[in-house]
Design a protein around this motif. Sequence first.
Motif, mmCIF file in Angstrom:
data_model
loop_
_atom_site.group_PDB
_atom_site.id
_atom_site.type_symbol
_atom_site.label_atom_id
_atom_site.label_comp_id
_atom_site.label_asym_id
_atom_site.label_seq_id
_atom_site.Cartn_x
_atom_site.Cartn_y
_atom_site.Cartn_z
ATOM 1 N N LYS A 82 42.439 39.583 39.836
ATOM 2 C CA LYS A 82 42.408 39.032 38.479
ATOM 3 C C LYS A 82 40.962 38.766 38.050
ATOM 4 C CE LYS A 82 43.442 34.601 40.495
ATOM 5 N NZ LYS A 82 44.378 33.692 40.979
ATOM 6 N N GLU A 83 40.818 38.515 36.762
ATOM 7 C CA GLU A 83 39.486 38.223 36.239
ATOM 8 C C GLU A 83 38.941 36.957 36.903
ATOM 9 O OE1 GLU A 83 37.494 37.736 31.898
ATOM 10 O OE2 GLU A 83 39.224 39.055 32.090
ATOM 11 N N VAL A 84 37.642 36.951 37.202
ATOM 12 C CA VAL A 84 37.081 35.806 37.938
ATOM 13 C C VAL A 84 36.198 34.959 37.015
ATOM 14 C CG1 VAL A 84 37.188 36.938 40.179
ATOM 15 C CG2 VAL A 84 35.125 37.200 38.785
ATOM 16 N N PRO A 85 35.954 33.679 37.383
ATOM 17 C CA PRO A 85 35.102 32.827 36.535
ATOM 18 C C PRO A 85 33.683 33.370 36.414
ATOM 19 C CG PRO A 85 36.213 31.536 38.255
ATOM 20 C CD PRO A 85 36.454 32.975 38.571
ATOM 21 N N LEU A 86 33.009 32.935 35.362
ATOM 22 C CA LEU A 86 31.589 33.272 35.224
ATOM 23 C C LEU A 86 30.794 32.377 36.161
ATOM 24 C CD1 LEU A 86 31.335 33.525 31.348
ATOM 25 C CD2 LEU A 86 31.235 35.415 33.001
ATOM 26 N N ILE A 87 29.619 32.858 36.516
ATOM 27 C CA ILE A 87 28.794 32.082 37.453
ATOM 28 C C ILE A 87 27.553 31.585 36.710
ATOM 29 C CG2 ILE A 87 27.359 33.943 38.452
ATOM 30 C CD1 ILE A 87 29.335 31.686 40.626
ATOM 31 N N PHE A 88 27.198 30.313 36.916
ATOM 32 C CA PHE A 88 26.044 29.757 36.205
ATOM 33 C C PHE A 88 25.001 29.207 37.167
ATOM 34 C CE2 PHE A 88 28.713 30.200 32.603
ATOM 35 C CZ PHE A 88 27.842 30.302 31.521
ATOM 36 N N PRO A 89 23.766 29.715 37.047
ATOM 37 C CA PRO A 89 22.684 29.161 37.881
ATOM 38 C C PRO A 89 22.188 27.849 37.276
ATOM 39 C CG PRO A 89 21.874 30.989 36.525
ATOM 40 C CD PRO A 89 23.318 30.825 36.179
ATOM 41 N N ALA A 118 33.947 35.462 48.555
ATOM 42 C CA ALA A 118 34.557 36.065 47.355
ATOM 43 C C ALA A 118 36.020 35.670 47.251
ATOM 44 C CB ALA A 118 34.417 37.588 47.421
ATOM 45 N N CYS A 119 36.688 35.544 48.394
ATOM 46 C CA CYS A 119 38.112 35.194 48.405
ATOM 47 C C CYS A 119 38.300 33.760 47.933
ATOM 48 C CB CYS A 119 38.635 35.365 49.839
ATOM 49 S SG CYS A 119 40.391 35.182 49.983
ATOM 50 N N SER A 120 37.510 32.824 48.460
ATOM 51 C CA SER A 120 37.703 31.435 48.043
ATOM 52 C C SER A 120 37.245 31.232 46.603
ATOM 53 C CB SER A 120 37.031 30.450 48.998
ATOM 54 O OG SER A 120 35.694 30.797 49.151
ATOM 55 N N PHE A 121 36.314 32.038 46.152
ATOM 56 C CA PHE A 121 35.837 31.917 44.764
ATOM 57 C C PHE A 121 36.858 32.523 43.784
ATOM 58 C CE2 PHE A 121 33.794 34.150 41.223
ATOM 59 C CZ PHE A 121 33.204 33.075 40.562
ATOM 60 N N GLY A 122 37.309 33.727 44.081
ATOM 61 C CA GLY A 122 38.149 34.467 43.128
ATOM 62 C C GLY A 122 39.625 34.100 43.185
ATOM 63 N N GLY A 123 40.044 33.435 44.258
ATOM 64 C CA GLY A 123 41.435 32.981 44.345
ATOM 65 C C GLY A 123 42.424 34.064 44.749
ATOM 66 N N SER A 124 41.960 35.264 45.047
ATOM 67 C CA SER A 124 42.872 36.286 45.568
ATOM 68 C C SER A 124 42.091 37.120 46.581
ATOM 69 C CB SER A 124 43.391 37.181 44.444
ATOM 70 O OG SER A 124 42.329 37.936 43.909
ATOM 71 N N ARG A 125 42.809 37.936 47.342
ATOM 72 C CA ARG A 125 42.133 38.725 48.382
ATOM 73 C C ARG A 125 41.330 39.852 47.707
ATOM 74 N NH1 ARG A 125 44.623 37.301 53.176
ATOM 75 N NH2 ARG A 125 43.757 39.061 54.311
#
Length: 439
Positions: free
Chosen positions: A399-406, A327-334
């Motif tokens: 912060k707001e996180v990117p959308l995820i696409f399968p 989640a940290c590497s995806f969202g860019g914050s702790r």
Amino acid sequence: MKRAAMWLWTLNKGFLTHGRGLSQGSKYKVSEPLHIHQVQDKLREIVGVSTVWRDHVKAMEERKLLHSFLPKSQKVLPPRKMRDSYIEVLLPLGTDPELRDKYVTVKNTVRFGRILEDLDSLGVLVCYMHNCNHSTKMSPLSIVTVLVDKIDMCKHSLSPEQDIKFTGHVSWVGNTSMEVKMKMFQLHDDEKYWPVLDATFVMVARDSENKGPAFVNPLIPENKEEEELFTQGELNMSRRIAFGTSSLLKVAPSSEERNIIHELFLSTLDPKTISFQSRILPPKAVWMEDTKLKSLDICHPQERNVFNRIFGGFLMRKAYELAWATACSFGGSRPYVVTVDDIMFQKPVEVGSLLFLSSQVCFTQDNYIQVRVHSEVFSLDSREHMTTNVFHFTFMSEKEVPLIFPKTYGESMLYLDGQRHFKSMSTPVTSKKDYPVEP
Ligand SMILES: CCCCCC(=O)SCCNC(=O)CCNC(=O)[C@H](O)C(C)(C)COP(=O)(O)OP(=O)(O)OC[C@H]1O[C@@H](n2cnc3c(N)ncnc32)[C@H](O)[C@@H]1OP(=O)(O)O
């Protein structure tokens, strides 16, 4: 022989007084909470394990003799009350710097993975209290965690410099299973313990060798509040069964869910080509497959539980820490953990296995990140791979996180499963800064 029976009695005796033990939420009073280190000591005493790995086979042989103490039916077991299993445990972070080191994160908050370990041990001890039998030195029961139904975090921050208190008791029983409710509180500047976390676990009683089912004592609610808890426990059981039978591994998604997946698919088609094959990522989005993180652990004897299998709390900590890193590497914050949900312990993990954890973001919404961790073991003896657990964690990012696409059908099912777990989160938490619970 007398010693173990004695401590059970002593521990129980403290529970006979009603009162307000903690400033919030406590129903029964105990004379003195246990120190966190005593939880493991008590469990070892009750199960009668060896402290030396070399002797573990001999210790398990001794447990075989306890088989004769197992009842043939639940009816012969005396009913218990909720207060019989009630315990309080103190984690004295405020006064014990050595202990604090085990719990502190780099950002001076509390490691949530460590809390998961404590909850698991506490849940098992609570169940032994419920089934306490004075006629034997060691318990003939082997109690294992089958499900972490829910862990909900409250908004209050966790400091590694203030004492923490856990409380727990059995809230519902079936034939061989028990639901355990646990709460965690932290001491604040006003000298009061404030609620931090609510947890519901399901534990199962097995025979003395952990090979077959064993009956547990019935539970009798004593008042209206306990009746409600008991009824809730029953409803929880029906909900778990319903959730299991509608699993996407068994039945097709609902029509609403199918529409969601089709919409997602259409929004990834390249409008310049009339093709189902050309896929492009929409803005502010990430392919699900690009969010994966994996880890490998060798399950050394150090991580064994009292039944010489790998400790469920250790598995949860490892899965949680990988999920947090994902989640940290995806969202860019702790990110901060909001909910832990539906961790099913399908199979025990044997000491010596290789533990493969595979984590990925499977659903996002606003600041929320839903992470799934799949746990598989490889036995070096039998050369077999086996899924042992699936973990679900909900995190919140600053912060707001990117959308995820399968991309594939399988990933679409992961997306829907993630969405189902996200929706089952009881109360979405909206705070950001005052919620520092990290691995
Ligand atoms: C420090 C000490 C810590 C020790 C703690 C640990 O570390 S434990 C280590 C981590 N956990 C484990 O290793 C457990 C691994 N899992 C297993 O070994 C097995 O899945 C299991 C023995 C728990 C259950 O096996 P089965 O499902 O085949 O057994 P069975 O069908 O008889 O079910 C037993 C009881 O569990 C209930 N049960 C089964 N699945 C359930 C679920 N998802 N949610 C709620 N309850 C469930 C059933 O209703 C039944 O209760 P009723 O009979 O009431 O109807």
